[in-house]
Motif scaffolding. Structure first.
Motif, short mmCIF file in Angstrom:
data_model
loop_
_atom_site.label_atom_id
_atom_site.label_comp_id
_atom_site.label_asym_id
_atom_site.label_seq_id
_atom_site.Cartn_x
_atom_site.Cartn_y
_atom_site.Cartn_z
N ALA A 183 -30.30 -40.50 15.13
CA ALA A 183 -32.44 -40.87 15.46
C ALA A 183 -33.27 -41.85 16.09
N TRP A 184 -32.60 -42.58 16.50
CA TRP A 184 -33.50 -43.45 17.05
C TRP A 184 -33.35 -42.56 19.06
N LEU A 193 -33.45 -39.88 19.45
CA LEU A 193 -33.95 -37.92 19.72
C LEU A 193 -35.81 -38.86 18.92
N ARG A 194 -35.89 -40.02 18.40
CA ARG A 194 -37.30 -40.18 18.50
C ARG A 194 -37.72 -40.81 19.26
N HIS A 195 -37.56 -41.45 20.05
CA HIS A 195 -37.84 -42.07 21.74
C HIS A 195 -37.38 -40.06 23.13
N ARG A 204 -38.96 -37.63 21.99
CA ARG A 204 -39.94 -36.97 22.05
C ARG A 204 -40.60 -37.19 23.32
N TYR A 205 -40.94 -38.86 22.84
CA TYR A 205 -41.70 -39.38 23.58
C TYR A 205 -41.98 -39.00 25.64
N THR A 206 -40.68 -38.62 25.87
CA THR A 206 -40.72 -38.28 27.53
C THR A 206 -41.17 -38.08 27.81
#
Length: 111
Positions: free
Chosen positions: A36-37, A39-41, A43-45
């Protein structure tokens, strides 16, 4: 001019490196769920890459010899406002592009 052997070695090395980088994510990790961590990061690519590509073209445009000009600043401002208000990437790209072309046309500069 670069000799043909060096050129082909560079092309093959870049192709192999690109293949290996994609294989790591698709071949080795593709069938497993990502944490999850991560995937969360991820998202901001796009949010980080798009401004990094656009900012140099606004602040140091090669078309003007590195001088800041009003049409590019207006286009950047229009794109920022549309993105902020609508949260639409397509809308902000269209607003920025349209403002840039309109500003260049009004300034009498070549497109």
């Amino acid at each position: 001019m670069i000799d043909k052997t060096t050129l082909w070695l560079v092309i093959l090395a870049l192709g192999g490196g690109s293949y290996l980088l994609r294989f790591v994510f698709i071949g080795l990790v593709g069938d497993r769920p990502l944490p999850a961590w991560l995937l969360r990061h991820l998202r901001y690519t796009a949010v980080a890459v798009l401004p990094a590509l656009i900012a140099p073209m606004v602040l140091w445009p090669p078309a003007t010899g590195g001088q800041i000009d009003l049409p590019r600043l207006a286009a950047a401002l229009a794109a920022i406002i549309v993105a902020w208000k609508t949260r639409s990437v397509i809308g902000s790209v269209l607003a920025g592009g349209g403002t840039l072309y309109l500003g260049l046309w009004l300034a009498g500069l070549n497109l």
